[in-house]
Write a protein that holds these residues in place. Structure first.
Motif, PDB file in Angstrom:
ATOM      1  N   ILE A 197     -25.113 -16.868 129.440  1.00 25.83           N
ATOM      2  CA  ILE A 197     -23.929 -17.732 128.842  1.00 25.83           C
ATOM      3  C   ILE A 197     -23.106 -18.049 129.733  1.00 25.83           C
ATOM      4  O   ILE A 197     -22.521 -19.274 129.930  1.00 25.83           O
ATOM      5  CB  ILE A 197     -23.606 -16.930 127.501  1.00 25.83           C
ATOM      6  CG1 ILE A 197     -24.867 -16.705 126.394  1.00 25.83           C
ATOM      7  CG2 ILE A 197     -22.172 -17.564 127.039  1.00 25.83           C
ATOM      8  CD1 ILE A 197     -24.434 -15.756 125.569  1.00 25.83           C
ATOM      9  N   VAL A 198     -22.526 -17.154 130.616  1.00 34.20           N
ATOM     10  CA  VAL A 198     -21.621 -17.523 131.605  1.00 34.20           C
ATOM     11  C   VAL A 198     -21.951 -18.635 132.686  1.00 34.20           C
ATOM     12  O   VAL A 198     -21.130 -19.526 132.691  1.00 34.20           O
ATOM     13  CB  VAL A 198     -21.037 -16.420 132.430  1.00 34.20           C
ATOM     14  CG1 VAL A 198     -20.427 -16.484 133.792  1.00 34.20           C
ATOM     15  CG2 VAL A 198     -20.337 -15.260 131.749  1.00 34.20           C
ATOM     16  N   ILE A 199     -23.162 -18.629 133.121  1.00 38.10           N
ATOM     17  CA  ILE A 199     -23.909 -19.731 133.939  1.00 38.10           C
ATOM     18  C   ILE A 199     -23.638 -21.177 133.122  1.00 38.10           C
ATOM     19  O   ILE A 199     -23.077 -22.050 133.768  1.00 38.10           O
ATOM     20  CB  ILE A 199     -25.162 -19.436 134.412  1.00 38.10           C
ATOM     21  CG1 ILE A 199     -25.039 -18.445 135.389  1.00 38.10           C
ATOM     22  CG2 ILE A 199     -25.833 -20.608 134.918  1.00 38.10           C
ATOM     23  CD1 ILE A 199     -26.469 -17.765 135.893  1.00 38.10           C
ATOM     24  N   PHE A 200     -24.250 -21.148 132.058  1.00 39.90           N
ATOM     25  CA  PHE A 200     -24.056 -22.489 131.160  1.00 39.90           C
ATOM     26  C   PHE A 200     -22.760 -22.742 130.822  1.00 39.90           C
ATOM     27  O   PHE A 200     -22.527 -23.929 130.782  1.00 39.90           O
ATOM     28  CB  PHE A 200     -25.031 -22.369 129.789  1.00 39.90           C
ATOM     29  CG  PHE A 200     -26.456 -22.663 130.080  1.00 39.90           C
ATOM     30  CD1 PHE A 200     -26.858 -24.094 129.979  1.00 39.90           C
ATOM     31  CD2 PHE A 200     -27.393 -21.873 130.466  1.00 39.90           C
ATOM     32  CE1 PHE A 200     -28.022 -24.365 130.509  1.00 39.90           C
ATOM     33  CE2 PHE A 200     -28.711 -22.389 130.797  1.00 39.90           C
ATOM     34  CZ  PHE A 200     -29.081 -23.651 130.685  1.00 39.90           C
ATOM     35  N   VAL A 201     -21.995 -21.965 130.625  1.00 36.10           N
ATOM     36  CA  VAL A 201     -20.480 -22.480 130.284  1.00 36.10           C
ATOM     37  C   VAL A 201     -19.853 -22.718 131.592  1.00 36.10           C
ATOM     38  O   VAL A 201     -19.129 -23.927 131.372  1.00 36.10           O
ATOM     39  CB  VAL A 201     -19.415 -21.293 129.826  1.00 36.10           C
ATOM     40  CG1 VAL A 201     -18.224 -21.413 129.830  1.00 36.10           C
ATOM     41  CG2 VAL A 201     -19.992 -20.748 128.247  1.00 36.10           C
ATOM     42  N   GLY A 202     -20.137 -22.238 132.654  1.00 38.80           N
ATOM     43  CA  GLY A 202     -19.385 -22.499 134.054  1.00 38.80           C
ATOM     44  C   GLY A 202     -19.863 -23.780 134.718  1.00 38.80           C
ATOM     45  O   GLY A 202     -19.305 -24.598 135.041  1.00 38.80           O
ATOM     46  N   VAL A 203     -21.428 -24.026 134.316  1.00 40.20           N
ATOM     47  CA  VAL A 203     -21.737 -25.234 134.905  1.00 40.20           C
ATOM     48  C   VAL A 203     -21.891 -26.443 133.869  1.00 40.20           C
ATOM     49  O   VAL A 203     -21.467 -27.590 134.251  1.00 40.20           O
ATOM     50  CB  VAL A 203     -23.434 -25.130 135.174  1.00 40.20           C
ATOM     51  CG1 VAL A 203     -24.232 -26.286 135.682  1.00 40.20           C
ATOM     52  CG2 VAL A 203     -23.615 -24.219 136.312  1.00 40.20           C
ATOM     53  N   GLY A 204     -21.888 -26.091 132.598  1.00 34.99           N
ATOM     54  CA  GLY A 204     -21.676 -27.218 131.660  1.00 34.99           C
ATOM     55  C   GLY A 204     -22.908 -27.816 131.161  1.00 34.99           C
ATOM     56  O   GLY A 204     -22.802 -28.277 129.946  1.00 34.99           O
TER      57      GLY A 204
END
Length: 102
Positions: free
Chosen positions: A37-44
């Motif tokens: 989740i953190v990766i997808f939120v960070g990368v977008g």
């Protein structure tokens, strides 16, 4: 496998190795989902190196795919554990192999 089942040692509680295994597995799944989740939120968005020609670019393209597969396997493990058959069940070897491979 340590005796192929969580043998009981004290007053019907699962063996210590099984308790530790279960605790580490739950922690792994929760941290994997949180990291995903953190990766997808960070990368977008889903990213990849389009039209890669070098080895580094190819590895960058494979990284999100391999990460998604690993998180999927981590989520599948506890689902398999919920539906695990008993230690004397004829299908137990199938579960053991799937648990080992996933």
């Amino acid at each position: 496998y340590p005796n192929d089942k969580p043998s009981c040692c004290f007053s019907g509680t699962p063996a210590v190795w099984f308790q530790l295994h279960r605790m580490h597995m739950i922690t792994t799944v929760l941290l994997s989902i949180a990291g995903f989740i953190v990766i997808f939120v960070g990368v977008g968005d889903w990213t990849e190196a389009v039209g890669s020609t070098t080895t580094i670019e190819t590895l960058r393209r494979a990284h999100p795919i391999i990460g998604t597969i690993c998180v999927g396997f981590a989520i599948i493990q506890p689902i398999m554990a919920i539906f695990r058959c008993g230690p004397k069940d004829a299908r137990r070897p199938i579960f053991n192999w799937l648990h080992f491979l996933v």
